[in-house]
Design a protein around this motif. Structure first.
Motif, mmCIF file in Angstrom:
data_model
loop_
_atom_site.group_PDB
_atom_site.id
_atom_site.type_symbol
_atom_site.label_atom_id
_atom_site.label_comp_id
_atom_site.label_asym_id
_atom_site.label_seq_id
_atom_site.Cartn_x
_atom_site.Cartn_y
_atom_site.Cartn_z
ATOM 1 N N SER A 373 0.825 -1.216 0.000
ATOM 2 C CA SER A 373 0.000 0.000 0.000
ATOM 3 C C SER A 373 0.852 1.255 0.000
ATOM 4 O O SER A 373 0.522 2.251 -0.652
ATOM 5 N N ILE A 374 1.996 1.225 0.706
ATOM 6 C CA ILE A 374 2.871 2.395 0.766
ATOM 7 C C ILE A 374 3.557 2.644 -0.575
ATOM 8 O O ILE A 374 3.558 3.755 -1.113
ATOM 9 N N LEU A 375 4.125 1.586 -1.154
ATOM 10 C CA LEU A 375 4.928 1.753 -2.361
ATOM 11 C C LEU A 375 4.082 1.933 -3.615
ATOM 12 O O LEU A 375 4.507 2.598 -4.565
ATOM 13 N N LEU A 376 2.885 1.327 -3.645
ATOM 14 C CA LEU A 376 2.039 1.438 -4.837
ATOM 15 C C LEU A 376 1.258 2.750 -4.875
ATOM 16 O O LEU A 376 0.677 3.088 -5.909
ATOM 17 N N ASN A 377 1.253 3.464 -3.768
ATOM 18 C CA ASN A 377 0.502 4.715 -3.707
ATOM 19 C C ASN A 377 1.032 5.713 -4.740
ATOM 20 O O ASN A 377 2.166 6.158 -4.683
ATOM 21 N N GLY A 378 0.184 6.045 -5.723
ATOM 22 C CA GLY A 378 0.552 7.039 -6.729
ATOM 23 C C GLY A 378 1.241 6.501 -7.956
ATOM 24 O O GLY A 378 1.589 7.266 -8.860
ATOM 25 N N VAL A 379 1.482 5.173 -8.026
ATOM 26 C CA VAL A 379 2.190 4.628 -9.204
ATOM 27 C C VAL A 379 1.368 3.573 -9.946
ATOM 28 O O VAL A 379 1.877 2.927 -10.848
#
Length: 578
Positions: A373-379
């Motif tokens: 959830s942290i790393l995929l946010n916005g990508v």
């Protein structure tokens, strides 16, 4: 100084229970008549440290260290014999009877004991400043109370204050007979190139750092001014190795074992506020990046860790490396994200113990869900960025040592990211083997360096020919690789022998005709594509024979075997007739 008399020594030895002593440092589980835990003397993931209550001894079957309660304390805390006896006497409330030491005995007292003694004096001096001086009460005590820290917590964590004077501690310690040398070596004082000595922590509120056994080994000092560095910490010394210490572990160890969980935060105040709110299984990395030594320290008490982050996204991404390090140690990781604007200190101040427990239970998530959830946010709409995120997540899974746990996360990762689990598994296994290979190579290089060092540092000069022969006698990297890879190569061969002739899938030739692909054909082709060969000759030969057999039909293979048997029968008959 004084020395413990023989009668007191015997009382200590009679009272010391090995299980009770070791349990202060290692989480033990009962196994039959013995107890088992992770060895505190070397890095291991599978418990091999055995404790026998009936024999009153402990022993690690991997590194060999152990012994009586006194031996254990001496080795673990790096204490002298008499230091260890005093430690056990305090634990069992045994009054120590002593006699005056001779000059020779006094000279033999360790430097470590002197450094611990001066730290203990400084601890009491800072506490006294906080409670009994005007500046201590007006500045230091007021600061703690304003931050919501009560008197009970101040006493529990032994908080103090260093006066705004250049030589307050220096003069007080020297007046009590403490050697200036140890004030400097512990980092309590600093000596300039011009020879001037002054207090390191002047004008700061003080946070003492304790070893697992309760010895004060370092200090952290926070200034209340804005024009200087906020925190100053003790430098590393003979008694303090920062990468092997966790703030609050001495106060938290029993709660960690009780709850079978360690909550990891960042700073001193986070730990104190959480303890004050009733959550006591909390420790801090003291604002530094998490280290392997700190992680192994946690692992000695529990397999379960919850990492608490505040709402700072940039800080979270910078700290994700610590999760991979925890996973690599074999720990089960959960992550808790606090509401925006809160850190563990402020959040704990605003909630009761039950509210904190409920929030943690309801909001802590698996590391995979959190990291995704942290790393995929916005990508999500950027394929290239998304692929980098997926690779990052796969790398985290690849560091997990337990194959079953790895497989569970592979399945979960493929579901969450909507990727074929076979692709995820292939990439995870590839990264895992690369990591294992690097670790193995590193061990070989270290062993080779030690070998060369031993040859170079012998007292008698060694002739070049003799040195070369010595190196030649050492196991070659190829031999070491073969031994290490044998289990994995046997695993491949096992699949070949059990399932090699089964149909794996259907493929097509150049003309578009369907052809059957057997398991053995697929394995052989993959090995060729990656230019891989077996390092163990016996396994390689067996694999080659399996390839030959796979090219034959059952009838052809049966006929060939019958011919071989007939020839062997004829040779036996001929040998018998002769």
């Amino acid at each position: 100084m004084k020395k413990i008399d023989r009668e007191t020594v015997q009382r200590i030895l009679d009272a010391a229970d090995i299980v009770e002593v070791v349990s202060d440092f290692v989480h033990l589980k009962r196994r039959g008549s013995s107890y088992l835990g992770l060895c505190p003397f070397h890095n291991e993931r599978t418990p091999s440290f055995s404790v026998s209550k009936s024999k009153n001894i402990c022993k690690c079957f991997s590194c060999g260290k152990g012994g009586s309660p006194v031996n254990f304390i001496m080795e673990h805390e790096q204490m002298s014999y008499y230091e260890a006896l005093r430690y056990l006497a305090r634990k069992y409330n045994i009054e120590i009877k002593e006699h005056e030491m001779s000059d020779k005995e006094r000279e033999e007292e360790s430097e470590r004991e002197s450094m611990l003694a001066v730290n203990d004096f400084a601890l009491k001096h800072f506490e006294k400043n906080l409670q009994e001086t005007d500046d201590g009460r007006d500045i230091g005590l007021s600061y703690f109370l304003d931050r919501g820290i009560n008197e009970a917590s101040i006493k529990k964590f032994r908080l103090g204050y260093s006066l705004e004077k250049s030589n307050d501690l220096l003069n007080a310690a020297k007046s009590r007979g403490y050697n200036e040398k140890y004030l400097i070596e512990t980092g309590l004082c600093i000596k300039t190139d011009q020879g001037r000595v002054y207090d390191r922590f002047k004008g700061r509120v003080m946070f003492p750092v304790f070893s697992i056994s309760g010895k004060v080994i370092a200090f952290g000092g926070r200034t209340l001014k804005k024009d200087v560095a906020k925190y100053v910490n003790s430098p590393e010394s003979l008694i303090y190795k920062k990468s092997y210490q966790l703030y609050g572990l001495y106060q938290a160890k029993q709660a960690i074992v009780k709850h079978d969980k360690c909550i990891l935060v960042e700073g001193y105040m986070d730990v104190i506020s959480m303890h004050q709110s009733g959550i006591e299984n909390v420790v801090a990395s003291s604002g530094t990046s998490l280290t392997d030594g700190q992680i192994r320290l946690i692992h000695r008490f529990t397999d379960n860790v919850t990492v608490i982050y505040d709402g700072d996204a940039a800080g979270i991404k910078a700290s994700l490396r610590g999760i991979d390090m925890l996973l690599a140690e074999g720990l089960d990781i959960k992550v808790l994200l606090l509401p925006d604007g809160d850190d563990p200190d402020s959040f704990a101040q605003k909630h009761t113990s039950s509210e904190l427990e409920e929030y943690i239970a309801a909001n802590e998530t698996d590391f995979l869900q959190f990291k995704t959830s942290i790393l995929l946010n916005g990508v999500k709409n950027d394929p290239i960025a998304k692929s980098r995120v997926i690779n990052d997540i796969v790398r985290s899974i690849a560091v997990i040592p337990n194959p079953i746990t790895r497989n569970v996360y592979i399945t979960e990762c493929s579901r969450m990211l909507e990727i074929d689990d076979r692709i995820v598994a292939l990439q995870v296994n590839k990264l895992f083997m690369e990591r294992v290979g690097k670790d193995n190579l590193k061990k070989q290089q270290e062993a080779a360096a030690e070998t060369i060092s031993d040859i170079v540092n012998v007292e008698e000069p060694v002739k070049p020919v003799e040195a070369a022969a010595e190196v030649k006698r050492q196991p070659s990297p190829v031999d070491s690789n073969s031994r290490f890879l044998r289990a994995y190569e046997q695993g491949i061969l096992r699949y070949v022998l059990r399932y090699g002739m089964l149909e794996l899938c259907e493929d097509y030739d150049d003309l578009g005709n369907p052809i059957s692909v057997k398991v053995i054909d697929y394995i052989n082709e993959e090995l060729k594509n990656d230019d891989l060969k077996f390092s163990n000759p016996d396994i390689e030969k067996t694999f080659e024979e399996a390839i030959k057999c796979s090219s034959l039909t059952w009838e052809e293979d049966n006929c060939k075997n019958n011919e071989t048997l007939l020839k062997e029968r004829e040779s036996y008959i001929a040998a018998g007739e002769e």
